[in-house]
Design a protein around this motif. Structure first.
Motif, short mmCIF file in Angstrom:
data_model
loop_
_atom_site.label_atom_id
_atom_site.label_comp_id
_atom_site.label_asym_id
_atom_site.label_seq_id
_atom_site.Cartn_x
_atom_site.Cartn_y
_atom_site.Cartn_z
N ALA A 39 47.06 0.84 -53.60
CA ALA A 39 47.46 1.44 -52.00
C ALA A 39 46.85 1.96 -51.02
O ALA A 39 45.73 2.09 -51.31
CB ALA A 39 49.01 2.09 -52.47
N THR B 284 55.04 0.60 -54.40
CA THR B 284 54.96 0.01 -53.43
C THR B 284 55.68 0.26 -51.79
O THR B 284 56.91 0.78 -52.35
CB THR B 284 55.15 -1.77 -53.20
OG1 THR B 284 55.12 -2.36 -51.76
CG2 THR B 284 56.85 -1.99 -53.93
N ALA C 243 55.29 -3.73 -47.84
CA ALA C 243 54.21 -4.54 -48.03
C ALA C 243 54.70 -5.52 -47.15
O ALA C 243 56.24 -6.66 -47.17
CB ALA C 243 53.99 -5.34 -49.28
N PRO D 232 57.34 -7.80 -54.08
CA PRO D 232 56.88 -7.91 -55.24
C PRO D 232 57.44 -8.61 -56.24
O PRO D 232 57.89 -9.63 -56.81
CB PRO D 232 57.81 -6.58 -55.43
CG PRO D 232 59.39 -6.86 -55.30
CD PRO D 232 57.77 -7.72 -53.39
N SER E 286 50.79 -0.06 -54.51
CA SER E 286 50.49 -0.78 -53.66
C SER E 286 50.50 -0.90 -51.98
O SER E 286 51.36 -0.06 -51.98
CB SER E 286 50.51 -1.88 -54.01
OG SER E 286 50.81 -3.87 -53.20
N GLY E 287 50.68 -1.73 -51.31
CA GLY E 287 50.69 -1.89 -49.40
C GLY E 287 50.17 -0.75 -49.17
O GLY E 287 50.05 -0.16 -49.60
N THR F 63 49.80 -6.31 -55.59
CA THR F 63 51.28 -7.35 -56.33
C THR F 63 50.90 -8.12 -57.05
O THR F 63 50.91 -8.30 -58.83
CB THR F 63 51.45 -8.09 -55.46
OG1 THR F 63 52.47 -7.13 -54.20
CG2 THR F 63 52.89 -9.04 -56.02
N GLY G 23 49.43 -5.94 -49.21
CA GLY G 23 50.20 -5.06 -50.73
C GLY G 23 49.67 -6.76 -52.14
O GLY G 23 49.80 -7.08 -52.27
#
Length: 397
Positions: free
Chosen positions: A272, A233, A236, A240, A193-194, A216, A212
């Motif tokens: 991501a 991650t 972000a 989280p 993510s992010g 998340t 993100g």
């Protein structure tokens, strides 16, 4: 969710042991029964009387206590719980668990059980970063032990970094996830993510507008269905989710390293927004303006994380889901990306100017699979996450 659930709580010897008192209170508020085991080192930080008063039952401490053994032997104690929680889990306790030592009550209980185990590490940042601790963590994860934390922050010793025990409510969320009988219980899922930040010099970097938020939300939705989620991650804008294993990274290379460390998993969700390029040789000093004009930057291609995982012969997940953020010919580009990368599904979304998608609270996606393209209506990112998580659960069933 925790009503009538039985938690065996092992309290290790660290300053974070004081948080275990609040953890007991939070668990009992939710209807769980807590059987406390206090290590000798743990009793240096919290007293048996405090633990017993909050748990509402006796504290177990000694392996060779004849009274305790007569009432409930350590073998039965280790197997009568729905979940064993180690909080704080010190470096010493983690080492004992990884190596199979059984030289006190806590380590013996952990060795003599087939009950699921959740640990909340707590230690000095140097101890956490030490190769031995990282090896032990990897061994424990391979053995099926779940982790919550550690968090990053100020230490009691005055240092700063990863090693702080997760907060009691974070641990409660992880316990609920571990105990939940959701459709993804027992499944290990990786989510990236992010954005990534690729340094130009110590103060500048290449990045993108990813917040993100979608990754998340996906991690949280998968966790709510019972999955053991490893959440890798970048930097972000959103916090989280609780109840997942968070691995913070900065660059694409760091993200690839974290992904490879997390494998094998049952499914990988690559949400991501990884930078495609990096500066080949980032400056160790801040670049200054010159009379000659712009600095001469040479770029290199970043590793392709999604393609690397898809092409792995030994550790490819059963299900790999990629994301394609496009500004034009969305379906055409996303379909080509799915074929090029080799992923099973790809989630395509239009992030062209005016959509408000990139960094916004909603998403308008199309799920592309072997069965074709499935258009979803514009939904909140939480709704997209829940819908995708349910489809993942059905695919892995």
């Amino acid at each position: 969710m925790l009503a009538s659930r039985r938690i065996l709580l092992i309290i290790g010897g660290g300053i974070a042991a004081y948080k275990s008192l609040d953890l007991i209170r939070r668990l009992r508020e939710r209807g769980a029964s807590v059987t406390p085991v206090l290590t000798r080192a743990g009793s240096e930080f919290v007293t048996p009387l405090s633990v017993s008063a909050l748990a509402g039952r006796n504290v177990f401490q000694d392996l060779f206590d004849l009274t305790d053994e007569a009432e409930m032997g350590h073998i039965e104690l280790s197997r009568s719980a729905d979940l064993i929680v180690v909080a704080p889990a010190t470096a010493d306790l983690m080492a004992k668990m990884a190596q199979g030592h059984a030289d006190d009550l806590a380590s013996t209980l952990l060795l003599a059980t087939d009950t699921p185990v959740l640990v909340a590490p707590s230690m000095n940042v140097r101890m956490w970063d030490h190769p031995a601790t990282q090896r032990n963590m990897k061994t424990l994860k391979e053995d099926g032990v779940a982790f919550v934390g550690p968090n990053e922050g100020d230490m009691a010793c005055g240092e700063y970094g990863p090693g702080r025990m997760a907060e009691p409510l974070e641990i409660v969320a992880a316990i609920e996830t571990r105990i939940a009988k959701g459709p993804l219980a027992g499944k290990r899922i990786l989510v990236t993510s992010g954005p990534t930040h690729e340094p130009i010099d110590p103060v500048r970097y290449i990045a993108n507008r990813s917040s993100g938020a979608q990754g998340t939300a996906i991690a949280s939705a998968l966790s709510a269905l019972g999955a053991d989620v490893i959440f890798v991650t970048g930097p972000a804008d959103v916090q989280p989710p609780e109840g997942v294993t968070v691995v913070p990274v900065q660059t694409a290379q760091e993200m690839l390293d974290a992904v490879e460390d997390a494998l094998p998993v049952d499914a990988g969700i690559f949400a991501a927004a990884v930078a495609d390029w990096r500066v080949k040789s980032a400056s160790e000093r801040k670049l200054k303006k010159t009379k000659d004009g712009l600095p001469d930057l040479s770029f290199a291609e970043n590793p392709d994380i999604l393609a690397t995982v898809c092409k792995s012969k030994e550790k490819r997940p059963d299900l790999v889901v990629g994301f394609a953020a496009e500004t034009d010919d969305v379906l055409k580009h996303a379909t080509a990306k799915r074929k090029r990368k080799g992923c099973d599904w790809i989630v395509a979304n239009d992030v062209s100017p005016g959509t408000g998608i990139m960094g916004g609270s909603e998403n308008d996606v199309t799920l592309i699979t072997d069965d074709g393209a499935e258009d979803w209506p514009r939904l909140s990112k939480d709704q997209v996450a829940r819908r995708l998580a349910q489809k993942i659960a059905e695919a892995l069933a």
